[in-house]
Design a protein around this motif. Structure first.
Motif, mmCIF file in Angstrom:
data_model
loop_
_atom_site.group_PDB
_atom_site.id
_atom_site.type_symbol
_atom_site.label_atom_id
_atom_site.label_comp_id
_atom_site.label_asym_id
_atom_site.label_seq_id
_atom_site.Cartn_x
_atom_site.Cartn_y
_atom_site.Cartn_z
ATOM 1 N N ASP A 170 0.745 -1.288 0.085
ATOM 2 C CA ASP A 170 -0.116 -0.003 0.128
ATOM 3 C C ASP A 170 0.924 1.227 -0.062
ATOM 4 O O ASP A 170 2.084 1.323 0.072
ATOM 5 C CB ASP A 170 -1.002 0.045 1.093
ATOM 6 N N SER A 171 0.214 2.351 -0.071
ATOM 7 C CA SER A 171 0.903 3.774 -0.075
ATOM 8 C C SER A 171 1.841 3.913 0.898
ATOM 9 O O SER A 171 2.872 4.693 0.744
ATOM 10 C CB SER A 171 0.057 4.799 -0.078
ATOM 11 N N ASP A 172 1.655 3.336 2.345
ATOM 12 C CA ASP A 172 2.692 3.603 3.488
ATOM 13 C C ASP A 172 3.926 2.849 3.088
ATOM 14 O O ASP A 172 4.734 2.704 4.065
ATOM 15 C CB ASP A 172 1.938 3.140 4.609
ATOM 16 N N GLY A 173 3.824 1.748 2.194
ATOM 17 C CA GLY A 173 4.839 0.684 2.078
ATOM 18 C C GLY A 173 4.906 -0.485 2.858
ATOM 19 O O GLY A 173 5.815 -1.240 2.999
ATOM 20 N N LYS A 174 3.451 -0.772 3.375
ATOM 21 C CA LYS A 174 3.470 -1.871 4.196
ATOM 22 C C LYS A 174 2.681 -3.230 3.069
ATOM 23 O O LYS A 174 1.837 -2.811 2.145
ATOM 24 C CB LYS A 174 2.155 -1.595 5.359
#
Length: 187
Positions: A170-174
């Motif tokens: 996802d956008s958070d890098g998770k």
């Protein structure tokens, strides 16, 4: 010849010395206590493959996971080689092979050394145990035993369908897991 500082009497092995030296690193990690004649004892065998010795024989190292006292295959750091699995503890899965085929349940425990999972109410067997203390009676218990992780698939309870698992970042890098067929998030 063979180095004299090795822990096993390599002269008793019926293998060419060059192959014995090549197998030293494997044997030191997989030697079995009390084995007869060699540290290999059913774990290293001769067969024909691409890498051969001067005599034309090939050494293939293979660790068998048959008995509890057999040693686990290890990496260069001496740690057990872990099996990468698609299921985690708490996942809802359906059994796709075996006597419990079609049963939907939850993963209770994951064994990464052997590549097996313990699934609730699946692969139940009767275990007989002897009495431990004097005056105590023996027991007959029904308990679950592990099955291989390839025999289970993720299951969507909402849509009543089994699915493979996919990974998204996802956008958070998770990194998150989801069911491919339904798009349902797992984590």
């Amino acid at each position: 010849g063979v180095p004299s500082h090795l822990p096993v009497d390599w002269r008793r092995l019926r293998a060419p010395p060059d192959l014995v030296i090549n197998a030293v690193m494997f044997a030191t990690h997989t030697s079995v206590a009390g084995s007869r004649n060699s540290a290999f004892h059913g774990q290293v065998r001769w067969n024909s493959s691409k890498e051969t010795s001067k005599e034309g024989r090939a050494l293939t190292s293979q660790v068998f996971m048959v008995k509890k006292w057999k040693k686990q295959a290890v990496n260069e750091n001496g740690k057990p080689i872990r099996v990468r699995m698609h299921v985690k503890k708490g996942d809802t899965v359906v059994v796709i092979a075996g006597k419990d085929k079609g049963q939907v349940s939850q993963v209770e425990e994951v064994f990464t050394k052997t590549g097996q999972v313990l699934v609730k109410d699946v692969n139940k067997k009767v275990k007989h145990s002897k009495p431990v203390q004097e005056g105590e009676a023996g027991q007959i218990r029904e308990m679950e035993f592990p099955i291989h992780h390839s025999n289970v698939m993720h299951y969507s309870k909402e849509k009543q369908v089994r699915s493979r698992v996919g990974y998204k970042v996802d956008s958070d890098g998770k990194k998150t897991r989801y069911l491919v067929k339904t798009g349902e998030q797992l984590d």
